[in-house]
Motif scaffolding. Structure first.
Motif, PDB file in Angstrom:
ATOM      1  N   LEU A 182      40.685  37.107  41.384  1.00 52.33           N
ATOM      2  CA  LEU A 182      41.426  35.956  40.866  1.00 52.33           C
ATOM      3  C   LEU A 182      42.725  35.750  41.630  1.00 52.33           C
ATOM      4  CD1 LEU A 182      40.893  36.383  37.014  1.00 52.33           C
ATOM      5  CD2 LEU A 182      39.797  34.739  38.535  1.00 52.33           C
ATOM      6  N   ASN A 183      43.337  36.836  42.065  1.00 51.62           N
ATOM      7  CA  ASN A 183      44.547  36.719  42.874  1.00 51.62           C
ATOM      8  C   ASN A 183      44.245  36.039  44.207  1.00 51.62           C
ATOM      9  OD1 ASN A 183      47.167  36.995  43.768  1.00 51.62           O
ATOM     10  ND2 ASN A 183      46.911  39.120  44.414  1.00 51.62           N
ATOM     11  N   LEU A 184      43.120  36.410  44.834  1.00 50.73           N
ATOM     12  CA  LEU A 184      42.715  35.747  46.070  1.00 50.73           C
ATOM     13  C   LEU A 184      42.332  34.295  45.817  1.00 50.73           C
ATOM     14  CD1 LEU A 184      40.562  38.617  47.650  1.00 50.73           C
ATOM     15  CD2 LEU A 184      42.839  37.856  48.377  1.00 50.73           C
ATOM     16  N   HIS A 185      41.748  34.028  44.639  1.00 52.43           N
ATOM     17  CA  HIS A 185      41.368  32.656  44.292  1.00 52.43           C
ATOM     18  C   HIS A 185      42.590  31.746  44.216  1.00 52.43           C
ATOM     19  CE1 HIS A 185      40.935  29.546  41.133  1.00 52.43           C
ATOM     20  NE2 HIS A 185      39.789  29.296  41.735  1.00 52.43           N
ATOM     21  N   ASP A 186      43.704  32.259  43.696  1.00 50.56           N
ATOM     22  CA  ASP A 186      44.901  31.439  43.540  1.00 50.56           C
ATOM     23  C   ASP A 186      45.578  31.118  44.863  1.00 50.56           C
ATOM     24  OD1 ASP A 186      44.480  31.501  40.831  1.00 50.56           O
ATOM     25  OD2 ASP A 186      45.801  33.225  40.499  1.00 50.56           O
ATOM     26  N   ARG A 187      45.221  31.806  45.922  1.00 52.27           N
ATOM     27  CA  ARG A 187      45.844  31.557  47.227  1.00 52.27           C
ATOM     28  C   ARG A 187      45.230  30.368  47.953  1.00 52.27           C
ATOM     29  NH1 ARG A 187      46.471  37.694  49.801  1.00 52.27           N
ATOM     30  NH2 ARG A 187      47.726  38.559  48.076  1.00 52.27           N
ATOM     31  N   PHE A 188      44.115  29.849  47.468  1.00 53.11           N
ATOM     32  CA  PHE A 188      43.426  28.739  48.119  1.00 53.11           C
ATOM     33  C   PHE A 188      43.473  27.511  47.223  1.00 53.11           C
ATOM     34  CE2 PHE A 188      41.497  32.569  49.896  1.00 53.11           C
ATOM     35  CZ  PHE A 188      41.512  32.288  51.250  1.00 53.11           C
ATOM     36  N   PRO A 189      43.358  26.302  47.808  1.00 54.74           N
ATOM     37  CA  PRO A 189      43.306  25.081  46.984  1.00 54.74           C
ATOM     38  C   PRO A 189      42.123  25.103  46.026  1.00 54.74           C
ATOM     39  CG  PRO A 189      43.672  24.546  49.297  1.00 54.74           C
ATOM     40  CD  PRO A 189      43.363  26.014  49.251  1.00 54.74           C
ATOM     41  N   GLY A 190      42.245  24.328  44.964  1.00 55.49           N
ATOM     42  CA  GLY A 190      41.220  24.360  43.910  1.00 55.49           C
ATOM     43  C   GLY A 190      39.836  23.988  44.387  1.00 55.49           C
ATOM     44  N   ARG A 191      39.735  23.023  45.343  1.00 60.13           N
ATOM     45  CA  ARG A 191      38.431  22.564  45.812  1.00 60.13           C
ATOM     46  C   ARG A 191      37.964  23.289  47.063  1.00 60.13           C
ATOM     47  NH1 ARG A 191      38.624  15.940  45.065  1.00 60.13           N
ATOM     48  NH2 ARG A 191      38.986  15.937  42.799  1.00 60.13           N
TER      49      ARG A 191
END
Length: 437
Positions: free
Chosen positions: A52-61
């Motif tokens: 989830l931490n890596l997920h937050d580093r990229f744009p939503g789409r």
């Protein structure tokens, strides 16, 4: 009698369960499976937080954000599967049976594959097909029937000329086709979205490139599926030639529209966003497909015009080289009007309309002397024909009418003189008409 049989059946089942429970190999596999689940349960939250931490580093789409979101949701089965694979390798290296652990690994793999497909697939039919294939393979592997099933399907075969086609090859082609087409369509949508976002390409080149990418990916997918099924592609040479001739005659209009669409995209005579007029249809080109162009009118009606008609018929492209369009509005004034003053007033009224361009400036000309009015013509330019032409002409004429009312300039209407003559009842003409009854 029936009671005794039921009792015997239950006693045998209890004996088998006790025998299995006393088997050290089975107990060790069950303990390994439960132990792996316990370890995965208490450790998967850390892995989930990392994803989830890596997920937050990229744009939503972003596709990376989507991938890390899926991995975070599958952190528990991923850790459990990793532990079970390690235990399975240990069991196979030491030598004791490992059927239970192997079955658990198969179920976990099927679980992960199905969850990934369900999360990524927009089309639920593709997701269900992939899930069905994954569960079928996992069930056959658990029951120990996967290898016999493959051998049986390989023996079921038939010959097509010099090519041998087996049911196993067809099954592989179906499974590979489901997976490859799903991946192909997903990759095609991703690449098309990236192409349409590119500012370095014109709209027509974007559409053409996207179509070529889709056709290329689908063609590659078909070749991969045929090669994977064991079918000799050269065997279809004659068949493809005959099919091409049949398509040329039977689908002549479709092929014509397809080729016309490619020509339109290459010469860029019509592209998405242009304002065109074809026959009685006037509107903005919304999209260009392989067979037709979508034109949305000012009434929000969408016309699907075949590409062939855009090639063979006369098409007015209002925004081909420039979006600037000159419009004309006829105006009549009475004969007692000061014409130079009226021309200046009309041009000033047109300049007050927001959509009318100041450069080139509006120009009003005197066209001639009419029956009941002096004919004038206002010419003005706009830069947004997709917003409509008649509405801005109406706005200009309303502005002119208000200014005429303010300045006392009359807009004449047609007049006719009627001449009435009184005829003497004793006149020779009237007498002759009475005698002729």
């Amino acid at each position: 009698m029936d009671t005794e049989r039921i009792r015997e059946f239950l006693e045998r089942g209890l004996e088998q369960i006790l025998a299995l429970g006393s088997d050290v190999n089975i107990l060790s596999q069950l303990l390994a499976a439960v132990g792996g689940l316990v370890i995965a349960y208490f450790t998967h939250r850390r892995l989930q937080a990392a994803f989830l931490n890596l997920h937050d580093r990229f744009p939503g789409r972003s596709p990376f954000a989507k991938a890390f979101e899926i991995l975070a949701a599958l952190s528990l089965p991923l850790i459990w599967l990793t532990i079970e694979f390690a235990i399975l390798a240990i069991f196979q290296g030491v030598g004791p049976p490992s059927h239970i652990i192997s079955a658990i690994c198969s179920l976990l793999v099927a679980w992960i594959v199905i969850n990934v497909v369900t999360s990524l697939a927009e089309n639920k039919i593709w997701a269900r097909l992939v899930a069905f294939c994954a569960w079928t393979i996992a069930a056959l592997n658990i029951l120990g029937l996967l290898t016999p099933t493959l051998v049986f399907l390989e023996d079921l075969s038939f010959s097509l000329g010099d090519t041998r086609i087996s049911m196993l090859g067809i099954a592989k082609a179906l499974v590979a086709g489901i997976i490859i087409f799903w991946v192909t369509f997903g990759l095609s949508r991703f690449l098309e979205a990236r192409i349409h976002k590119s500012k370095a390409l014109t709209p027509s080149i974007q559409v053409l490139t996207a179509k070529l990418v889709r056709v290329g990916l689908i063609s590659a997918a078909v070749l991969i599926i045929l090669s994977n099924s064991g079918i000799n592609i050269t065997a279809f040479a004659v068949f493809s030639g005959a099919l091409g001739v049949g398509i040329g005659f039977g689908l002549q209009k479709i092929v014509s529209n397809l080729i016309s669409g490619i020509i339109l995209l290459l010469d860029r005579s019509i592209k998405p966003g242009d304002v065109i007029e074809v026959g009685q249809t006037y509107g903005r080109v919304n999209a260009m497909g392989a067979r037709y162009a979508s034109v949305i009118t000012r009434d929000a009606m969408e016309f699907l015009i075949p590409n062939e008609d855009l090639i063979t018929q006369q098409v007015i492209n209002w925004s081909y080289s420039s979006k600037n369009v000159r419009l004309r509005a006829p105006i009549g004034v009475s004969y007692d009007t000061d014409i130079p003053t009226a021309l200046k007033l009309i041009e000033g009224a047109a300049k007050d309309v927001p959509r009318v361009l100041s450069n080139p400036a509006p120009k009003c000309l005197m066209r001639g002397f009419g029956d009941s009015a002096i004919d004038l013509e206002l010419r003005f330019w706009i830069a947004d024909p997709e917003e409509g032409c008649r509405n801005v002409t109406s706005e200009v004429l309303v502005s002119v009418w208000k200014l005429f009312k303010k300045e006392g300039i009359n807009v004449p209407f047609p007049q006719r003189d009627i001449r009435v003559e009184m005829i003497n009842p004793n006149s020779p003409v009237l007498s002759e008409s009475k005698d002729g009854k």
